[in-house]
Scaffold this active site. Structure first.
Site, PDB file in Angstrom:
ATOM      1  CB  CYS B  66      -0.916   0.005   1.208  1.00 19.82           C
ATOM      2  SG  CYS B  66      -0.007   0.137   2.755  1.00 19.82           S
ATOM      3  CB  ALA B  69       4.111  -0.437   2.092  1.00 21.37           C
ATOM      4  NE  ARG B 100      12.187  -1.129   1.512  1.00 18.77           N
ATOM      5  CZ  ARG B 100      12.143  -1.437   0.220  1.00 18.77           C
ATOM      6  NH1 ARG B 100      11.289  -2.307  -0.209  1.00 18.77           N
ATOM      7  NH2 ARG B 100      12.945  -0.870  -0.640  1.00 18.77           N
ATOM      8  CG  HIS B 199       7.467   5.011  -4.116  1.00 20.35           C
ATOM      9  ND1 HIS B 199       7.337   4.128  -5.159  1.00 20.35           N
ATOM     10  CD2 HIS B 199       7.772   4.265  -3.037  1.00 20.35           C
ATOM     11  CE1 HIS B 199       7.567   2.904  -4.729  1.00 20.35           C
ATOM     12  NE2 HIS B 199       7.833   2.958  -3.443  1.00 20.35           N
TER      13      HIS B 199
END
Ligand code: SF4
Ligand code: SF4
Lengths: 457, 546
Positions: B66, B69, B100, B199
């Protein structure tokens, strides 16, 4: 220092959680649902939650975790997610053909107030649920309780699927709670030896510890079948293992279908296992076979053999309430000292239980429900321990404080074995003890001066 | 179908495979998916031939994550001295906690919060009465405990729904503290169709609240920023090593192991080198407009790609000293790479790979597989846009849909005092004439062979089918896909977080990768799927010991 900014001074925090000792409801619901045969868990919300829950479960179990999502975007968040769920149900049955879809909410669908039972009715009316197939649902808002609560809610929805025929089936329902697939298998092994017929739900054994054979089955052999779940209403009684994980479901069966229940501790360690076996004996009306006594004796034997290395050792614990209660009792029963005990799951009862279990230890015990691992670390800094037991995130504390450390609980992201080797029952007790002794004695072997280093110990 | 099933897999036509992938779907779903599966023509079109960046189909087991994230997990997660505080119920923060594999080095100042997980852990009452008070208190507590330079706030799903004004809370706290920069990201999971939206949201705020705060000129001659490199498995460390060796100064990495000051000073660099085009091209564009820093696409995945990217950077600066030094470094590093390849390629040559990751990564890793003489037979992105597939020339032809429109575009203008073209128009033209390409990314499709399958937003069902039909020697995706693929007897390499491996960037990283792929595709374990009595079920009358 990995956690270099953690100060020794403990200040009260009202709003900020640092390094949580819990996570959110849906992941528990997803894990529970995987314990139903032929079930595809479905996350009703935006796809990110589902991705996170699947990733974490995958990392812990090292197995494929299939689960679908309603994939909300902004539109669904404003207008409600009914259309998404109806479409999802249709797509899931067409593409994956599961026996059951177990839908849980996320904080998104909860906040907008989607009504799962109503949507399910609509799906039925529109013919989106094929004949003989099932849709279960549980409400799992992430801002209440923890992953344990979500597990419990989904297990309760399984109990709600009971359809008593009025004819007793002669079986005992066992609700094992959030334990490993290996633990569920071990519980089945024990009940088989004792000769009590059971319905175990959920049952992730055979689902999340599967073989590698060149074949992928989205729905492996294992899991409690819908037929068994329906039959739980005809059982002679229910043993719910763990107040937090299992009691609600058991009480549901008791209240609705008069299936009497007892809520026990999870059978970790000697005493809790004793009580579990004894309860099976009483409810099943059987005598306990020699083999079980034999296994018990082996555990007692190992405790007595190694008592000198356990006595007085101070321990810090973090994890989920049902597991921690049993572990605390186990440690105390071996004259060890669980000094700091933290769970992220809320519940005053937890603190009370731990206090009771440790009251004869003769020293102050720090215990907190709805605490976090930052606090646990601060406690350890103020009063050091000899051992830390908890999930993978403990490794940061263990390394910083140079502590022997046993991985136990959820999640374990960096080691294997938990899905294959049980820690419940007497045999499980042996394994727990082996792990604890292993790290304590490794430490001794590493740290003793050369003159004290000995072969035989 | 019966006849199809008998066909040998290698004889399957791409169109058959496509049909097979779509077969099980309800008609509406099949129609939609058909547009996201492209049989590659290996040619550059102006109009997009593939649909991407569209909504995931409800009920289809997706690989995607999503917006949150993408924002917190990808872009801001690897920043080391910023306290990343997640406003919402506990889960979102918990799952993004160290998973991550962004590596970090606390550096001489010793400030590093990456191992911590901060959350407001919203409760029922916060949802009902609003969470602003709790957020305010949490920011205060974080400040009192750590005195960080900066606190970043991330909104999760319920925060947007109940309407908490996180930006005002942040602004007020920033004013109150005076010495701690506080800002917020409206990156609720439901915004947009994938991580990609996150992003974009992250980039906007980084640009707005961090970039350009520190005008102090940093020492160093050839100053660049490296954008879209997240130091997974130590990639960033290897790239840093190479830059240092070449005499290139990296002012700021967005955002592997990055610091607050790096962001604040990033506008003083003279070139932006963009690794992950998808996650960060916005920042590069904005920095060009506001400060006059040109950007080029680079790729440090693959030894040849690394060499090429270094030459590109050196070529941009155009000074002999740097150009020579880069050549020296390449000459020093390549023998080891070549030795590894000489040893390994005989075992990997001709093997096949599939890759479904990220929004640039599948493309980057194709270079490594090329070096191993392996063929990439199918690839795609989890959250790419059309330009990631087909090149930036299709940008004007991309229709902006409702989901993307929800995400703010910020208007950027040249900074009155600080805009400074790094090269004169004439110099830029001259470079371009020499074949130097600014602001350009060709995308994955032109690099893929004709007839290979490019698939956007691949899902579990299709992944399984693809593997069954085409039996690649290796499949690359994320953790969620790992074990279902491996159950089929095909090794699966995670390319988001690299399983346990890395770095794979740069020269040393390439060698790591070759070794690991060799180990995976040639591992004995894949030959153990069947027990001997399954392979050879007929009874035998002779005994070994006779
Ligand atoms: S806390 Fe809520 S939004 Fe976050 S992962 Fe859990 S269910 Fe999803
Ligand atoms: S390739 Fe993908 S996962 Fe990786 S940083 Fe870029 S956008 Fe993110």
């Amino acid at each position: 220092m990995l956690l270099r900014h953690t100060p020794t001074d403990i200040t009260e925090r009202k709003a900020l959680t640092i390094n949580p000792a819990k996570t959110c409801q849906p992941i528990g619901a997803m894990y529970a649902a995987l314990g139903i045969h032929g079930c595809l868990p479905h996350s009703h919300g935006s796809q990110g939650c589902c991705a996170y829950h699947r990733s974490t479960l995958t990392r812990h179990y090292k197995e494929p975790i299939a689960a679908a999502t309603s994939s909300f975007t902004e539109g669904a968040s404003v207008f409600g997610g009914q259309a998404n769920l109806l479409q999802a149900i249709n797509n899931i049955f067409t593409v994956y053909n599961p026996e059951v879809i177990a839908v849980h909410t996320t904080c998104l669908s909860e906040t907008i107030g989607d009504d799962l039972p109503q949507i399910k009715k609509k799906a039925l009316a529109e013919g989106k649920i094929p004949k003989g197939k099932h849709v279960l649902s549980a409400s799992t808002p992430s801002y209440v309780g923890s992953h344990v609560t979500g597990f419990s809610n989904m297990v309760k929805s399984m109990a709600m699927a009971a359809e008593p025929t009025g004819k007793k089936n002669g079986k005992v329902n066992i609700i094992p709670g959030w334990v490993e697939p290996a633990d569920m298998e071990e519980i089945k092994r024990i009940t088989k030896i004792i000769g009590v017929k059971t319905i175990l739900f959920p049952d992730t054994s055979g689902v999340l510890n599967g073989p590698l054979s060149g074949e992928y089955k989205m729905f492996p052999e294992g899991g409690t079948t819908m037929a068994e779940l329906k039959s739980t209403g005809d059982s002679i009684g229910t043993l719910a293992l763990g107040e937090w994980c299992s009691a609600d479901a058991a009480r549901e069966l008791d209240a609705k279908h008069k299936v009497p229940c007892s809520v026990l501790d999870m059978p970790f360690g000697l005493k809790a296992t004793d009580r579990f076996i004894d309860a099976l004996r009483t409810i099943g009306g059987v005598t306990i076979p020699e083999q079980i006594l034999h296994e018990r004796g082996q555990l007692v034997d190992m405790i007595s053999d190694m008592h000198q290395y356990l006595y007085g050792k101070k321990v810090a614990l973090v994890g989920d309430p049902d597991q921690l209660i049993a572990m605390t009792e186990f440690l105390v029963s071996m004259d060890m000292k669980p000094l700091h005990v933290v769970t992220g799951t809320p519940g005053k009862k937890f603190e009370k239980r731990i206090k009771e279990l440790t009251k004869d230890m003769g020293c102050k015990v720090n215990v907190k429900a709805k605490g976090d691992m930052f606090l646990l670390h601060q406690w350890i800094k103020n009063e050091p321990v000899d051992l830390i037991i908890g999930n993978t995130y403990c490794k940061y504390i263990a390394r910083d404080e140079d502590l022997p450390y046993v991985r136990w609980g959820f999640p374990i992201l960096d080691r294997q074995g938990h899905q294959y080797f049980p820690t419940v029952g007497y045999k499980g007790g042996l394994r727990l003890l082996e792990k604890i002794l292993g790290v304590l004695l490794d430490r001794k072997d590493r740290d003793d001066p050369e003159s004290k280093f000995e072969l035989v110990l | 179908m019966a006849t199809n099933a008998k066909k040998k897999m290698v004889q399957w036509e791409p169109s058959d495979i496509k049909a097979e992938l779509l077969r099980q779907y309800p008609p509406k779903v099949a129609r939609k998916r058909a547009k996201q599966i492209m049989i590659n023509e290996a040619q550059q079109n102006d109009t997009p031939a593939l649909t991407a960046n569209v909504r995931t189909i409800p009920g289809i087991i997706t690989m995607r994550g999503c917006t949150y994230a993408g924002c917190k997990g990808v872009i801001m997660g690897p920043t080391r001295d910023i306290v990343n505080l997640v406003h919402g119920p506990i889960g979102c923060s918990f799952y993004a906690w160290l998973t991550r594999r962004n590596q970090t080095d606390a550096g001489p100042d010793g400030e590093n919060y990456m191992n911590y997980c901060f959350s407001t852990d919203m409760q029922d009452s916060d949802i009902i009465f609003g969470g602003e008070k709790k957020l305010t208190a949490a920011i205060q507590e974080a400040y009192d405990l750590f005195h960080p330079k900066s606190i970043a706030i991330f909104a999760t799903c319920p925060v947007g729904l109940i309407g908490d004004d996180i930006h005002t809370v942040a602004k007020n706290m920033k004013e109150k503290f005076g010495d701690c920069n506080v800002y917020a990201f409206s990156c609720e999971g439901y915004k947009g169709v994938s991580q990609s939206a996150g992003h974009h949201i992250a980039n906007n705020q980084v640009f707005r609240h961090l970039v350009g705060l520190n005008d102090e000129i940093k020492p160093g001659k050839y100053k660049i920023n490296l954008l879209g490199e997240y130091n997974i498995g130590g990639d960033g460390f290897e790239i840093d090593r190479i830059f240092k060796k070449c005499g290139i100064t990296c002012i700021s990495t967005f955002s592997g192991n990055s610091t607050y000051d790096q962001f604040a000073s990033s506008h003083t660099a003279d070139l932006n080198a963009v690794m992950c085009h998808r996650s960060i091209n916005y920042v590069a564009d904005m920095m060009e407009t506001k400060y006059g820093i040109p950007w080029v696409k680079v790729n440090f995945i693959g030894a040849k790609a690394t060499a090429k990217s270094l030459r590109k950077i050196a070529g941009y600066f155009g000074e002999k000293e740097l150009i020579d030094r880069v050549e020296e470094v390449i000459a020093e590093e390549m023998p080891e790479v070549e030795a590894a390849l000489a040893e390994i390629t005989p075992r990997t040559e001709g093997k096949t790979a599939m890759m479904f990751v990220g929004g640039s990564r599948a493309h980057h890793y194709k270079e490594l597989f090329d070096e191993l003489k392996m063929k990439t037979i199918s690839a795609g992105y989890e959250f790419g846009h059309q330009d990631d597939y087909e090149g930036r020339q299709v940008l004007p032809n991309i229709k902006v849909d409702a989901d993307s429109r929800n995400i703010e575009e910020i208007e950027v203008e040249p900074d009155e005092t600080r805009f400074k073209p790094r090269k004169s128009d004439k110099e830029m033209k001259a470079l371009e004439k020499k074949g130097f390409k600014f602001k350009e990314y060709d995308g994955l499709a032109p690099d893929m062979d004709k007839g290979t399958l490019i698939i956007d937003d691949l899902n579990q069902y299709e992944a399984e089918k693809l593997v069954e039909l085409m039996r690649p020697d290796i499949f690359c995706a994320g953790i969620k896909e790992k074990y279902s693929i491996q159950k089929l007897g095909v090794p699966m390499k995670q390319l988001h977080s690299y399983d346990s491996g890395g770095p794979y960037a740069g020269f040393k990283g390439a060698i790591n990768f070759y070794k690991e792929i060799d180990q995976l595709v040639n591992s004995k374990v894949w030959s153990y799927m069947k027990a001997p009595w399954q392979e050879n079920p007929q009874l035998s009358a002779s005994y070994n010991w006779e």
